[in-house]
Structure formats: C-alpha cells, structure tokens
Design an enzyme around this catalytic site. Structure first.
Site, PDB file in Angstrom:
ATOM      1  N   VAL A  15      -2.180  -2.750   3.425  1.00  0.00           N
ATOM      2  CA  VAL A  15      -2.022  -3.209   2.051  1.00  0.00           C
ATOM      3  C   VAL A  15      -2.232  -4.710   2.065  1.00  0.00           C
ATOM      4  O   VAL A  15      -1.735  -5.408   2.950  1.00  0.00           O
ATOM      5  CB  VAL A  15      -0.608  -2.883   1.518  1.00  0.00           C
ATOM      6  CG1 VAL A  15      -0.420  -3.460   0.124  1.00  0.00           C
ATOM      7  CG2 VAL A  15      -0.357  -1.385   1.532  1.00  0.00           C
ATOM      8  N   CYS A  16      -2.971  -5.208   1.085  1.00  0.00           N
ATOM      9  CA  CYS A  16      -3.141  -6.636   0.875  1.00  0.00           C
ATOM     10  C   CYS A  16      -3.670  -7.294   2.148  1.00  0.00           C
ATOM     11  O   CYS A  16      -4.606  -6.802   2.769  1.00  0.00           O
ATOM     12  CB  CYS A  16      -1.817  -7.217   0.378  1.00  0.00           C
ATOM     13  SG  CYS A  16      -1.927  -8.833  -0.406  1.00  0.00           S
ATOM     14  N   THR A  17      -3.084  -8.386   2.572  1.00  0.00           N
ATOM     15  CA  THR A  17      -3.589  -9.114   3.737  1.00  0.00           C
ATOM     16  C   THR A  17      -3.227  -8.457   5.068  1.00  0.00           C
ATOM     17  O   THR A  17      -3.568  -8.994   6.128  1.00  0.00           O
ATOM     18  CB  THR A  17      -3.097 -10.576   3.727  1.00  0.00           C
ATOM     19  OG1 THR A  17      -1.674 -10.580   3.687  1.00  0.00           O
ATOM     20  CG2 THR A  17      -3.678 -11.334   2.546  1.00  0.00           C
TER      21      THR A  17
ATOM     22  N   GLY B 280      -6.147  -3.401  -1.837  1.00  0.00           N
ATOM     23  CA  GLY B 280      -6.171  -4.775  -2.343  1.00  0.00           C
ATOM     24  C   GLY B 280      -4.804  -5.417  -2.404  1.00  0.00           C
ATOM     25  O   GLY B 280      -3.966  -5.205  -1.535  1.00  0.00           O
TER      26      GLY B 280
END
Length: 190
Positions: free
Chosen positions: A102-104, A152
């Site tokens: 998830v995300c970074t 994202g």
C-alpha cells in the site's frame, strides 16, 4: 492460508489497518476458516508517524513461510529503502506466493527487488521515487502483476483489501465484506 503484515517504524497506520480489516474478515465472517495472520517487524517496537504503537507478533524472523506478505507505506519507507539489514529481511519473502503493498510500501518491495520487470504504483507524491525499481509506474489505484500487487495512496488500502478478498474468495464474498464494512460501492472502483 497465512498472511504476514510487515510493520516498521514510521508506517502510516491506515495503510496497515485499511487492508488488515477486510482481509481478516475473510476468517471472522467464516469465508476462509483456516486463514491466519501475524504482524511482523524487524524491530521489537514499531510506531507509526504520529506515535501510535504496534506490538509485532514476530520480530526479525524470516518471512518465507507466508502465503501473502503485506507491506504498508509511510514516511519510514524513505529511510528503510537504504537500510541493508531491513531490506535483507524483506527479501526473505521472495518465496511468498503474493507480495502486496500500500502506498510507499511499493518502494520497499522495489528495494527488495520484487518489482523488477513489473509495473507498479504508489502514492502520487512518490511516483518518481518508484521509477528506478520497476518497469513502469502506473497512476492506477491498484496494479496487479500476478505475484505482486501494489496500491496507490493511503485510502487505496481499503480498496486493495477488498480487491484481495475478491481474488481469494470471489466477488460475492467481497461484496458481503464490503457491505458489512459499510464501504460505499461508488468508491470501490478498482
């Protein structure tokens, strides 16, 4: 089926909890009774970027025995991508059937070499950081490359959790979980 959630100092709590909630409902709602999960960390203590403390089930143990490894994101990823000990620990997940972020968290998967020759996504503010680790950055909410799935920014964690519920147990199960969570279908368009 066994899921490992890789936690680290400086994670974003919603990145973790947003995917944790729908995935664990696969068991608590009776859809995959043999599902188990553990929180794993390379350090004994883990705090999110605001100080919220998590106590991992496993510390610095190999990640090889999980079917799915989940890596959240957060500001801590920017430091950990350059920490060879942490990255070597993540690399122990190479045999996991599915690695998701998830995300970074995708930066960590990339630093561990799991994104080579694959497309991926991350938080929009980190697209340029992700480029060196993958074959192409997509601006999609979820990018499924078979054995690696990236999502994202922060709120995509819920979408990714529901996406995985559908992948593991089917659309009908995913819908039951979505409704139980009272998550609007209009937002759930991955």
């Amino acid at each position: 089926m066994k899921i490992g959630f890789a936690l680290f100092e400086g994670l974003t709590a919603l990145d973790f909890v947003g995917i944790y909630d729908p995935l664990t409902r696969l068991k608590t709602m009776g859809f995959i009774p043999d599902l188990t999960w553990e929180t794993c960390s390379f350090t004994r203590e883990v705090r999110d970027n605001t100080g919220l403390k998590f106590t991992p089930d496993k510390v610095a143990e190999s990640l090889h025995n999980y079917d799915i490894l989940v890596v959240p994101g957060g500001f801590g990823t920017r430091i950990l991508i350059n920490d060879p000990d942490f990255i070597d620990w993540l690399k122990t997940a190479r045999d996991c059937k599915l690695k998701v972020s998830v995300c970074t968290g995708s930066l960590l998967l990339g630093a561990a070499g799991f994104l080579r020759e694959k497309a991926a996504t991350t938080h929009p503010g980190a697209y340029s950081d992700l480029e060196k680790y993958c074959s192409g950055v997509k601006k999609d909410r979820i990018v499924d490359e078979g054995d690696v799935i990236t999502a994202g920014g922060v709120t995509s964690s819920i979408d990714l959790g529901l996406y995985l519920c559908e992948k593991l147990a089917g659309k009908e199960v995913k819908e039951k979980i979505r409704l139980q969570m009272d998550y609007p279908a209009i937002l759930n368009n991955y």
